[in-house]
Design an enzyme around this catalytic site. Structure first.
Site, mmCIF file in Angstrom:
data_model
loop_
_atom_site.group_PDB
_atom_site.id
_atom_site.type_symbol
_atom_site.label_atom_id
_atom_site.label_comp_id
_atom_site.label_asym_id
_atom_site.label_seq_id
_atom_site.Cartn_x
_atom_site.Cartn_y
_atom_site.Cartn_z
ATOM 1 N N GLU A 124 1.460 -15.975 -3.512
ATOM 2 C CA GLU A 124 1.734 -15.247 -2.027
ATOM 3 C C GLU A 124 1.058 -14.001 -2.218
ATOM 4 O OE1 GLU A 124 5.702 -13.918 0.271
ATOM 5 O OE2 GLU A 124 5.636 -15.914 -0.682
ATOM 6 N N ASP A 126 1.281 -10.393 0.177
ATOM 7 C CA ASP A 126 2.022 -9.934 1.439
ATOM 8 C C ASP A 126 1.831 -8.515 1.740
ATOM 9 O OD1 ASP A 126 3.706 -12.282 0.917
ATOM 10 O OD2 ASP A 126 4.990 -11.214 -0.279
ATOM 11 N N GLU A 128 4.027 -6.647 4.521
ATOM 12 C CA GLU A 128 5.332 -6.419 5.226
ATOM 13 C C GLU A 128 5.496 -5.217 5.663
ATOM 14 O OE1 GLU A 128 8.116 -9.491 2.661
ATOM 15 O OE2 GLU A 128 7.716 -7.741 1.629
ATOM 16 N N THR A 142 3.497 -3.754 0.383
ATOM 17 C CA THR A 142 2.652 -4.751 -0.100
ATOM 18 C C THR A 142 3.078 -5.628 -1.468
ATOM 19 O OG1 THR A 142 1.106 -3.232 -1.368
ATOM 20 C CG2 THR A 142 0.483 -3.771 0.917
ATOM 21 N N ARG A 151 10.313 -13.596 -9.988
ATOM 22 C CA ARG A 151 11.085 -12.763 -10.637
ATOM 23 C C ARG A 151 11.121 -11.161 -10.948
ATOM 24 N NH1 ARG A 151 14.322 -16.530 -15.132
ATOM 25 N NH2 ARG A 151 15.389 -18.036 -13.691
ATOM 26 N N GLU A 155 6.104 -4.824 -5.639
ATOM 27 C CA GLU A 155 5.838 -4.166 -4.444
ATOM 28 C C GLU A 155 5.514 -2.756 -4.653
ATOM 29 O OE1 GLU A 155 9.123 -5.171 -5.783
ATOM 30 O OE2 GLU A 155 9.916 -6.440 -4.477
#
Length: 317
Positions: A124, A126, A128, A142, A151, A155
């Site tokens: 993934e 991202d 967001e 991000t 886990r 970010e």
């Protein structure tokens, strides 16, 4: 005739105006550095050509003959789009305008994933955009997962240097074997270099592109402290200027270079693996450093409360 004090004030106003660029939700900000406009190198396609409905069909409204689309969150549902093709590496971009007003708990996600094919081992990448709580601002987050490494959250969060509700701004993902680059208005806000420290969790399988708006009341704003207030609904995000350039594949495994060259969006699409896309230019590095110095307020690599031992790539920088 202006008095000396008036002349001084006028001069100060002119100088300050030249230094300041625009007004964001956080007030006036300094003008960002000039960078190469990578988005100009790739053609735009209609939303209807590149994407299709994922969920919330009644809250998806095409505009301008399918060149733009509004995706809506209201009490009944959020909504989302998914690319018609899966891609292995490439350049993925859209111009987005975010909802106005009180948007606590609202999330607009522009991201790549293969969780449908690999629910326990997915990749993934991202963007967001997290709605504001008390202050009128959006936060850009991000993130990246590779091979099911969920886990370890990777970010990073930055404050935008403009008001994203007033006009369209470009959000771009460049993904190749060298690095992943997140760009906003062509300015890099984050680079993930594919080195030995991160190679085992670097996205390595074909992915679809998504654009969604949804209710993230349970986590998005101060850990769920401020949920979505539907008195301010509908929350409308607009997207356009879609650019999807990369290796199209129907396989779930990574295609070879020869297969990518054959199945690229267009013959020149394999250039995202070329030297011009292998590393950031001096201008782009200046832009990245500007964002991280002035606008970044959270990085997982500095979160020693969350991680007693920081992820390996944090120490490799």
């Amino acid at each position: 005739m202006a008095f000396p004090q008036q002349k001084f004030l006028l001069l100060c106003f002119v100088i300050c105006s030249s230094l300041l660029s625009s007004v964001s939700s956080r007030g006036a900000v300094y003008q960002p550095p000039n960078v190469e406009r990578l988005t100009d190198r790739f053609p735009t396609m209609p939303i209807t050509q590149g994407m299709t409905t994922l969920f919330g069909a009644s809250n998806i409204h095409l505009k301008n003959n399918g060149s733009f689309v509004d995706i809506v969150l209201d009490k009944t549902s959020g909504s989302g789009l998914i690319s018609k093709n899966k891609y292995y590496h490439g350049f993925f971009s859209a111009a987005i305008k975010l909802p106005k007003g009180f948007t606590s708990g609202v999330v607009l996600a522009f991201y790549m994933s293969n969780s449908d094919e690999f629910p326990h081992n997915h990749d993934e990448i991202d963007f967001e955009l997290l709605g504001h709580a008390k202050r009128r601002q959006w936060v850009l987050q991000t993130n990246m997962y590779g091979n099911g490494s969920v886990r370890t959250g990777r970010e990073e969060k930055v404050y935008l240097w403009f008001d994203p509700t007033q006009q369209f701004h470009q959000y771009t993902i460049l993904w190749n074997s060298h690095h992943i680059v997140f760009l906003v208005d062509n300015i890099p806000v984050r680079e993930v270099i594919n080195n030995q420290a991160i190679s085992s969790v670097y996205p390595s399988k074909p992915m679809s592109l998504y654009a969604t708006i949804w209710d993230a009341s349970d986590w998005a704003t101060d850990g769920g402290k401020y949920p979505v207030n539907y008195n301010y609904a509908p929350f409308v995000a607009s997207l356009g200027e879609l650019k999807l350039e990369g290796c199209i594949t129907k396989n779930t495994i990574s295609p070879t270079a020869a297969e990518c060259s054959k199945n690229a969006t267009r013959p020149s699409s394999d250039m995202v693996e070329g030297a011009n896309y292998a590393r950031l230019s001096k201008q782009q590095m200046a832009g990245l450093n500007w964002v991280r110095r002035k606008h970044m307020f959270y990085s997982y690599c500095k979160d020693t409360k969350r991680y007693k031992t920081l992820p390996a790539e944090c120490n490799a920088r």
